[in-house]
Design a protein around this motif. Structure first.
Motif, PDB file in Angstrom:
ATOM      1  N   GLU A  44       5.422   5.861 -14.296  1.00 34.59           N
ATOM      2  CA  GLU A  44       4.937   7.230 -12.833  1.00 34.59           C
ATOM      3  C   GLU A  44       5.200   6.330 -11.641  1.00 34.59           C
ATOM      4  O   GLU A  44       5.516   4.911 -11.722  1.00 34.59           O
ATOM      5  CB  GLU A  44       3.522   7.568 -12.974  1.00 34.59           C
ATOM      6  N   GLU A  99       3.631  12.363   6.331  1.00 32.17           N
ATOM      7  CA  GLU A  99       2.577  13.732   6.294  1.00 32.17           C
ATOM      8  C   GLU A  99       2.098  13.446   8.192  1.00 32.17           C
ATOM      9  O   GLU A  99       1.502  12.111   8.389  1.00 32.17           O
ATOM     10  CB  GLU A  99       1.745  13.191   5.349  1.00 32.17           C
ATOM     11  N   ALA A 109      -2.415   7.339  -1.560  1.00 28.49           N
ATOM     12  CA  ALA A 109      -2.199   8.109  -3.091  1.00 28.49           C
ATOM     13  C   ALA A 109      -0.561   9.219  -2.793  1.00 28.49           C
ATOM     14  O   ALA A 109      -0.855   9.351  -1.699  1.00 28.49           O
ATOM     15  CB  ALA A 109      -3.159   9.656  -3.264  1.00 28.49           C
ATOM     16  N   ILE A 110      -0.601  10.106  -3.549  1.00 29.99           N
ATOM     17  CA  ILE A 110       1.320   9.893  -3.455  1.00 29.99           C
ATOM     18  C   ILE A 110       0.515  11.654  -2.807  1.00 29.99           C
ATOM     19  O   ILE A 110       0.983  12.277  -2.122  1.00 29.99           O
ATOM     20  CB  ILE A 110       1.650  10.376  -4.962  1.00 29.99           C
ATOM     21  N   LYS A 111      -0.085  12.041  -3.728  1.00 30.72           N
ATOM     22  CA  LYS A 111      -0.876  13.716  -3.055  1.00 30.72           C
ATOM     23  C   LYS A 111      -0.391  14.253  -1.818  1.00 30.72           C
ATOM     24  O   LYS A 111       0.192  15.560  -1.299  1.00 30.72           O
ATOM     25  CB  LYS A 111      -1.625  14.324  -4.044  1.00 30.72           C
ATOM     26  N   PRO A 112      -0.928  13.711  -0.928  1.00 30.92           N
ATOM     27  CA  PRO A 112      -1.140  13.943   0.314  1.00 30.92           C
ATOM     28  C   PRO A 112       0.208  13.892   1.486  1.00 30.92           C
ATOM     29  O   PRO A 112       0.105  14.916   2.046  1.00 30.92           O
ATOM     30  CB  PRO A 112      -1.937  12.742   0.762  1.00 30.92           C
ATOM     31  N   GLY A 114       3.713  15.476   1.831  1.00 29.45           N
ATOM     32  CA  GLY A 114       4.155  16.465   1.634  1.00 29.45           C
ATOM     33  C   GLY A 114       5.619  16.289   1.779  1.00 29.45           C
ATOM     34  O   GLY A 114       6.529  17.331   1.967  1.00 29.45           O
TER      35      GLY A 114
END
Length: 126
Positions: A44, A99, A109-112, A114
């Protein structure tokens, strides 16, 4: 159009060094946290390093602490990942990301994030 373009990847021997660059266009980085991530084959994507919008705070994955350094040059709208003492396990596609955040997200973390670059291959092998 917001765009991030990485450069500087390649083949290096164990113990060697590389510097990755990421140039931003279409926006200015001044208010953006910046991150570097990597993804090895079959694994991942993981966070490697992050620097806050002010440049005053940095976070690193345990696996790269003391070997990698993240930095930014807002005047040139570019940021960097200096990688020293490279190991075969550092082999991966490396991605830059940005971001509009003040600080780095917990655990890189990856999610924040964009906005992403297309990735550059780093191979550490003798």
């Amino acid at each position: 159009q917001l765009q991030l373009v990485e450069s500087g990847g390649g083949l290096v021997q164990p113990g060697g060094s590389l510097t990755l660059s990421c140039a931003a266009s279409g926006f200015t980085l001044d208010y953006y946290a910046i991150g570097w991530f990597r993804q090895a084959p079959g694994k991942e994507r993981e966070g490697v390093a992050c620097i806050s919008s002010s440049g005053g705070s940095t976070n690193y994955a345990d696996s790269v602490k003391g070997r990698f350094t993240i930095s930014r040059d807002n005047a040139k709208n570019t940021f960097f990942l200096q990688m020293n003492s490279l190991k075969p396990e550092d082999t991966a596609v490396y991605y830059c990301a940005a971001e509009r955040l003040g600080g780095c997200p917990r655990g890189i973390a990856i999610k924040p994030f964009g906005y992403w670059g297309q990735g550059t291959q780093v191979t550490v092998s003798s």
